[in-house]
Scaffold this motif. Sequence first.
Motif, PDB file in Angstrom:
ATOM      1  N   ILE A  33       0.291  -9.111  -2.596  1.00  0.00           N
ATOM      2  CA  ILE A  33      -0.687  -7.774  -1.258  1.00  0.00           C
ATOM      3  C   ILE A  33      -1.383  -6.710  -1.986  1.00  0.00           C
ATOM      4  O   ILE A  33      -1.900  -5.817  -1.531  1.00  0.00           O
ATOM      5  CB  ILE A  33      -0.720  -7.620  -0.167  1.00  0.00           C
ATOM      6  CG1 ILE A  33       0.934  -6.593  -0.269  1.00  0.00           C
ATOM      7  CG2 ILE A  33      -0.231  -8.970   0.107  1.00  0.00           C
ATOM      8  CD1 ILE A  33       1.638  -6.541   1.408  1.00  0.00           C
ATOM      9  N   GLY A  34      -0.616  -6.893  -3.441  1.00  0.00           N
ATOM     10  CA  GLY A  34      -0.878  -5.984  -4.043  1.00  0.00           C
ATOM     11  C   GLY A  34      -0.478  -5.224  -5.262  1.00  0.00           C
ATOM     12  O   GLY A  34      -1.092  -4.656  -6.573  1.00  0.00           O
ATOM     13  N   ASN A  35       0.714  -5.465  -5.655  1.00  0.00           N
ATOM     14  CA  ASN A  35       1.921  -5.453  -6.785  1.00  0.00           C
ATOM     15  C   ASN A  35       2.287  -6.366  -7.783  1.00  0.00           C
ATOM     16  O   ASN A  35       2.819  -7.290  -6.924  1.00  0.00           O
ATOM     17  CB  ASN A  35       2.922  -4.935  -6.820  1.00  0.00           C
ATOM     18  CG  ASN A  35       4.050  -4.129  -7.566  1.00  0.00           C
ATOM     19  OD1 ASN A  35       3.337  -4.842  -8.495  1.00  0.00           O
ATOM     20  ND2 ASN A  35       4.743  -3.309  -7.732  1.00  0.00           N
ATOM     21  N   LEU A  36       1.112  -6.725  -8.459  1.00  0.00           N
ATOM     22  CA  LEU A  36       1.286  -7.778  -9.245  1.00  0.00           C
ATOM     23  C   LEU A  36       2.897  -8.606  -9.867  1.00  0.00           C
ATOM     24  O   LEU A  36       3.176  -9.465  -9.990  1.00  0.00           O
ATOM     25  CB  LEU A  36      -0.236  -8.224 -10.347  1.00  0.00           C
ATOM     26  CG  LEU A  36      -1.167  -7.875 -10.151  1.00  0.00           C
ATOM     27  CD1 LEU A  36      -1.479  -8.261 -11.620  1.00  0.00           C
ATOM     28  CD2 LEU A  36      -1.434  -9.297  -9.717  1.00  0.00           C
ATOM     29  N   ALA A  37       3.439  -7.908  -9.524  1.00  0.00           N
ATOM     30  CA  ALA A  37       5.044  -8.331  -9.548  1.00  0.00           C
ATOM     31  C   ALA A  37       6.003  -9.168  -8.927  1.00  0.00           C
ATOM     32  O   ALA A  37       6.749  -9.127  -8.968  1.00  0.00           O
ATOM     33  CB  ALA A  37       6.327  -6.621 -10.692  1.00  0.00           C
ATOM     34  N   LYS A 216       1.271  -1.142  -3.872  1.00  0.00           N
ATOM     35  CA  LYS A 216       1.095  -0.639  -4.844  1.00  0.00           C
ATOM     36  C   LYS A 216       1.499   1.537  -4.897  1.00  0.00           C
ATOM     37  O   LYS A 216       1.778   1.895  -3.972  1.00  0.00           O
ATOM     38  CB  LYS A 216      -0.990  -0.273  -4.184  1.00  0.00           C
ATOM     39  CG  LYS A 216      -1.480  -1.206  -4.432  1.00  0.00           C
ATOM     40  CD  LYS A 216      -3.083  -1.766  -4.009  1.00  0.00           C
ATOM     41  CE  LYS A 216      -3.669  -2.671  -3.751  1.00  0.00           C
ATOM     42  NZ  LYS A 216      -5.322  -2.853  -3.858  1.00  0.00           N
ATOM     43  N   LYS A 217       1.140   1.404  -5.772  1.00  0.00           N
ATOM     44  CA  LYS A 217       0.891   3.022  -6.276  1.00  0.00           C
ATOM     45  C   LYS A 217       0.734   4.194  -5.160  1.00  0.00           C
ATOM     46  O   LYS A 217       2.272   5.605  -5.202  1.00  0.00           O
ATOM     47  CB  LYS A 217       1.241   3.714  -7.621  1.00  0.00           C
ATOM     48  CG  LYS A 217       1.322   5.021  -8.320  1.00  0.00           C
ATOM     49  CD  LYS A 217       0.706   5.057  -9.547  1.00  0.00           C
ATOM     50  CE  LYS A 217       1.015   6.494  -9.202  1.00  0.00           C
ATOM     51  NZ  LYS A 217       0.511   6.820 -10.982  1.00  0.00           N
ATOM     52  N   HIS A 218       0.098   3.419  -4.478  1.00  0.00           N
ATOM     53  CA  HIS A 218      -0.596   5.015  -4.064  1.00  0.00           C
ATOM     54  C   HIS A 218      -0.441   4.610  -1.919  1.00  0.00           C
ATOM     55  O   HIS A 218      -1.229   4.974  -1.449  1.00  0.00           O
ATOM     56  CB  HIS A 218      -1.824   5.521  -3.577  1.00  0.00           C
ATOM     57  CG  HIS A 218      -2.252   5.761  -5.224  1.00  0.00           C
ATOM     58  ND1 HIS A 218      -1.402   7.093  -5.203  1.00  0.00           N
ATOM     59  CD2 HIS A 218      -2.668   5.676  -6.540  1.00  0.00           C
ATOM     60  CE1 HIS A 218      -1.874   7.517  -6.897  1.00  0.00           C
ATOM     61  NE2 HIS A 218      -2.545   7.122  -6.994  1.00  0.00           N
TER      62      HIS A 218
END
Length: 302
Positions: A33-37, A216-218
């Motif tokens: 949903i945001g982080n490919l990892a 995600k980062k933010h």
Amino acid sequence: MGWQGSAFCRSPPQAVQAPEPAPGVLYLVGTPIGNLADLSPRARQVLAGVQRIACEDTRRSGLLLHQLGLRHKEQGPRLVSFHAHNQTARIPELLAALAAGEALAVISDAGLPGISDPGEVLVAAARTAGHNVICIPGPSAVTTALVSSGLPCGRFCFEGFLPPKTNQRRQRLQELQTEQRTMVLFEAPHRLLDLLDDLLAVLGDRPLRVARELTKKHEEQVGPSVSAAIEHFRRTPPQGECTLVLAGALPPEPLAWDSAALSAELQELQRAGHSSNAAAKLLAERTGHSKRELYALLHQES
């Protein structure tokens, strides 16, 4: 620790024994949903091995697969569009592919397919046609936002996107006024403030978390109340789809205990055909009194 890690779990997790993907199987594959990892090794293996992937947007999914190293130019699984506007025509084609022995994966733009997208209809059709359906678990905005909200998670309900028109949306919220479970909603950024205003007007200033950019980062979770979220997003316009986690209604205050009146209501319920147990349960839900005490009252009068 959740029940999955307790004595209630019948068997410990283990590696999948059968080779995947298997022919003639429909796979629902959770994507980041945001982080490919966050893509699991099993999901990667299935997506790399199926003959075709049904997705909401072939360009967006093609980019995702390329970023994950699963598609290079025209090599890799065939992508076919599958969304609300073409699902009626596309489902027979996908069922035919399964019947021909193809391994087929379904993905959404982000998260676990089947929740607020056409994957649900395809699963039902595949089951009806006798095909095997396997879910490859993965990220979900619903549970990610819920468990990180600080609101009660033991009982919750998912309402998805509410109607976009104000009158219909407020009517749906009025139907949810007495819902005591934590509620999870989705909303587009351009309608978020309208929804928040309606929540405040119809349900009051309840505890709330608005999650966006999850994983995600933010990553951001705005709260802790409806009014606080309104104030924040009026200063800072929202971007990206939002997941809202809203506190349920407080349990009703029990009515004053009136033995004679309660006994009369219990007897009326019995005359209507309810058993003693059912009558006590119905009146407990209506009044907030203990079912056990109402059941005892009923038998005291016998």
